[in-house]
Design a protein around this motif. Structure first.
Motif, short mmCIF file in Angstrom:
data_model
loop_
_atom_site.label_atom_id
_atom_site.label_comp_id
_atom_site.label_asym_id
_atom_site.label_seq_id
_atom_site.Cartn_x
_atom_site.Cartn_y
_atom_site.Cartn_z
N ASP A 1 0.81 -1.21 0.00
CA ASP A 1 0.00 0.00 0.00
C ASP A 1 0.85 1.27 0.00
O ASP A 1 0.49 2.26 -0.64
CB ASP A 1 -0.98 -0.01 1.17
CG ASP A 1 -0.34 -0.41 2.50
OD1 ASP A 1 0.88 -0.67 2.53
OD2 ASP A 1 -1.07 -0.48 3.50
N ALA B 1 -3.91 1.29 -8.33
CA ALA B 1 -3.78 -0.12 -8.65
C ALA B 1 -4.88 -0.55 -9.61
O ALA B 1 -4.64 -1.30 -10.57
CB ALA B 1 -3.83 -0.95 -7.36
N ARG B 2 -6.10 -0.08 -9.38
CA ARG B 2 -7.21 -0.38 -10.29
C ARG B 2 -6.96 0.22 -11.68
O ARG B 2 -7.23 -0.39 -12.71
CB ARG B 2 -8.52 0.16 -9.73
CG ARG B 2 -9.01 -0.54 -8.47
CD ARG B 2 -10.38 0.00 -8.09
NE ARG B 2 -10.92 -0.65 -6.90
CZ ARG B 2 -11.20 -0.03 -5.76
NH1 ARG B 2 -10.98 1.28 -5.65
NH2 ARG B 2 -11.70 -0.69 -4.74
N GLU C 1 -12.06 -7.83 -8.52
CA GLU C 1 -11.05 -7.88 -7.47
C GLU C 1 -11.59 -8.62 -6.25
O GLU C 1 -12.80 -8.73 -6.07
CB GLU C 1 -10.60 -6.48 -7.09
CG GLU C 1 -11.66 -5.58 -6.49
CD GLU C 1 -11.13 -4.18 -6.18
OE1 GLU C 1 -10.96 -3.87 -4.97
OE2 GLU C 1 -10.87 -3.41 -7.14
N ALA D 1 -10.32 -9.87 -1.96
CA ALA D 1 -9.37 -9.75 -0.85
C ALA D 1 -9.00 -11.13 -0.32
O ALA D 1 -9.80 -12.08 -0.35
CB ALA D 1 -9.98 -8.92 0.27
N TYR E 1 -2.26 -5.75 -4.62
CA TYR E 1 -2.13 -4.61 -3.71
C TYR E 1 -2.04 -5.17 -2.29
O TYR E 1 -3.04 -5.57 -1.70
CB TYR E 1 -3.35 -3.70 -3.88
CG TYR E 1 -3.41 -2.48 -3.00
CD1 TYR E 1 -2.74 -1.32 -3.34
CD2 TYR E 1 -4.19 -2.48 -1.84
CE1 TYR E 1 -2.83 -0.18 -2.55
CE2 TYR E 1 -4.28 -1.35 -1.04
CZ TYR E 1 -3.60 -0.20 -1.40
OH TYR E 1 -3.69 0.92 -0.62
N ILE F 1 -6.39 -7.61 -8.14
CA ILE F 1 -7.23 -6.94 -9.14
C ILE F 1 -6.90 -7.50 -10.51
O ILE F 1 -5.74 -7.59 -10.91
CB ILE F 1 -6.99 -5.42 -9.13
CG1 ILE F 1 -7.11 -4.87 -7.69
CG2 ILE F 1 -7.96 -4.72 -10.06
CD1 ILE F 1 -6.54 -3.47 -7.54
N HIS G 1 -4.87 2.42 -3.78
CA HIS G 1 -5.77 1.37 -4.27
C HIS G 1 -6.40 1.79 -5.60
O HIS G 1 -6.53 0.97 -6.53
CB HIS G 1 -6.85 1.09 -3.22
CG HIS G 1 -7.61 -0.17 -3.46
ND1 HIS G 1 -8.48 -0.70 -2.55
CD2 HIS G 1 -7.65 -1.01 -4.52
CE1 HIS G 1 -9.02 -1.81 -3.03
NE2 HIS G 1 -8.53 -2.02 -4.23
N VAL H 1 -5.31 -7.28 -1.78
CA VAL H 1 -6.40 -7.22 -2.75
C VAL H 1 -5.80 -7.51 -4.12
O VAL H 1 -4.83 -6.86 -4.53
CB VAL H 1 -7.08 -5.84 -2.74
CG1 VAL H 1 -8.13 -5.76 -3.86
CG2 VAL H 1 -7.71 -5.55 -1.40
N MET I 1 -1.26 -5.29 1.79
CA MET I 1 -1.54 -4.38 2.91
C MET I 1 -1.00 -4.92 4.23
O MET I 1 -1.58 -4.70 5.29
CB MET I 1 -3.04 -4.14 3.03
CG MET I 1 -3.68 -3.57 1.77
SD MET I 1 -5.49 -3.43 1.88
CE MET I 1 -5.94 -5.17 1.87
#
Length: 328
Positions: free
Chosen positions: A204, A221-222, A249, A251, A234, A244, A218, A242, A236
Motif C-alpha cells: 500500500d 492499482a485499479r 477484485e 481480498a 495490492y 485486481i 488502491h 487485494v 496491505m
C-alpha cells in the motif's frame, strides 16, 4: 500485453540486485551489541530468483556485481542456490556491491544499508542487449533497478526487448526511498514502468507513492489494470492483499506465524506467487501460496536461505487452516 500462459515454461529472467546481508548473530542480537555476524545472499532480485528455484522453476539473474570479495561471495551464493548467473557481469573500479547489516528482530528491527556506487546501478543497455529473451518465459524486475542511471535506461531497454520476444513483464514496485532523488520522480518512473507491465505487485505504501498520495494507492492499482495489466496485487501487510484483474477484485488474508523479522516477505511472496502461476494455479490460489511463503520467511533467519521448497510450502499450508481474513 503478453500471454501469461507462457509462464508455464517455468524459466524466469530476473533483473536487479544481488548483495550481501550480514545478520547480527545469534537471532535477537542488536547490531550495536553484536560480536559476530552471519553472511547470506541478499538483494531483492537475487532473493526472488532463489525463491523461484527452490519452488521448482529455473531462474537467471541479470545484473552487475563488483570485482571484489563481496561480489565473488554473491556469485558463489548464486551458484550454491542454483541460480543461473551467465548474465551477471563483474564490474571493476569503484563500484561496490550492496551490503546490508540487519537484525533478526520482530520489533524495532534495524537495517543499515550501504549502497553508494552500487554495482547493479552500473548495468547498461549493452548488458541487457546481450540476452536471448526468447529462451525465457518472463522478465521479472524490481523497482530498485529503476532508481538510478544507467540501470534505469537499461531496464526500460530490457522491457522493450522482452516484449518483442513475447515475454510477460512482471514488476515488483520495491520502493526504497533512499535510492531515489525524490518521491515525485519515483512516481513518474513507476507510472511509466507499470503501464508496460502485465503483472504489478506492491504494498500500500508503494502504490501510494505511485499515486502521489497515500490515500489513492488502491485507486491507482485499479487504474493500472484498466490500462492493460492482467494482474495487480495490492498488499496491505497484516490486512492481507487485494488482487485486481480485468474480471474484478477480491481480498485475501494472511497466514498467522510467529515472526522473527520483517524482511524477506515481499520477495518470497512474489517468488511463490509466480511459481504458482507457472504451475497453472488459478490466480487466487497463487496469491495464497505467496502469502504462505511470506509467512514462512519472516519466521526464519535470513532471506535467501529462508525461502521454502515446494514440499515445505505444501506442508505449511496443509498444517494451517487458511489465511486469516482482514479485521480478525
Amino acid at each position: 500485453m503478453a500471454e501469461l500462459a507462457r509462464l508455464r515454461d517455468r524459466n524466469f529472467l530476473v533483473l536487479g540486485r544481488a548483495g550481501m546481508d550480514l545478520y547480527a548473530d545469534p537471532p535477537g542480537t542488536r547490531v550495536e551489541e553484536a560480536t559476530r555476524f552471519a553472511a547470506h545472499l541478499g538483494g531483492s532480485s537475487a532473493n526472488i530468483a532463489v525463491a523461484l528455484v527452490r519452488l521448482g522453476c529455473k531462474a537467471a539473474l541479470l545484473t552487475r556485481v563488483s570485482d571484489d570479495a563481496v561480489g565473488r561471495f554473491c556469485l558463489a551464493q548464486l551458484d550454491a542456490y542454483g541460480v543461473d548467473r551467465r548474465h551477471v557481469r563483474v564490474v571493476g573500479g569503484e563500484a561496490r556491491n550492496s551490503l546490508a547489516v540487519v537484525e533478526t528482530r520482530a520489533e524495532n528491527c534495524q537495517s543499515v544499508i550501504y549502497r553508494n556506487g552500487a554495482a547493479d546501478f552500473a548495468m547498461t543497455e549493452a548488458d541487457v542487449e546481450a540476452v536471448d529473451y526468447a529462451g525465457f518465459s518472463a522478465l521479472v524486475t524490481t523497482g530498485t533497478a529503476l532508481a538510478a542511471e544507467p540501470s534505469r535506461t537499461a531496464c526500460f531497454r530490457a522491457f522493450d526487448l522482452a516484449r518483442e520476444a513475447g515475454l510477460p513483464l512482471i514488476l515488483d514496485l520495491d520502493y526504497r526511498p533512499y535510492s531515489w532523488p525524490s518521491e515525485s520522480f519515483a512516481a513518474q518512473v513507476y507510472a511509466r514502468a507499470a503501464a508496460l507491465c502485465d503483472v504489478v505487485v506492491g504494498n500500500d505504501v508503494e502504490f501510494g507513492v505511485l499515486a502521489g498520495n497515500p490515500e489513492h494507492g488502491h485507486a491507482v492499482a485499479r487504474d493500472i489494470v484498466r490500462q492493460g495489466a492482467q494482474i495487480v496485487v495490492y498488499k496491505m501487510g497484516e490486512k492481507g492483499a487485494v488482487t485486481i484483474t480485468p474480471d474484478g477484485e477480491y481480498a485475501t488474508g494472511i497466514y498467522l506465524t510467529k515472526a522473527l523479522k520483517p524482511t524477506g516477505a515481499g520477495d518470497s511472496f512474489l517468488g511463490a506467487f509466480l511459481a504458482g502461476l507457472a504451475a497453472g494455479l488459478p490466480v487466487r490460489d497463487a496469491v495464497l501460496r505467496g502469502s504462505a511463503a511470506a509467512a514462512m520467511v519472516v519466521a526464519r533467519v535470513g532471506c535467501a536461505p529462508a525461502m521454502p521448497t515446494g514440499p515445505k510450502l505444501d506442508e505449511f499450508m496443509a498444517a494451517h487452516p487458511g489465511p486469516i481474513p482482514e479485521g480478525t
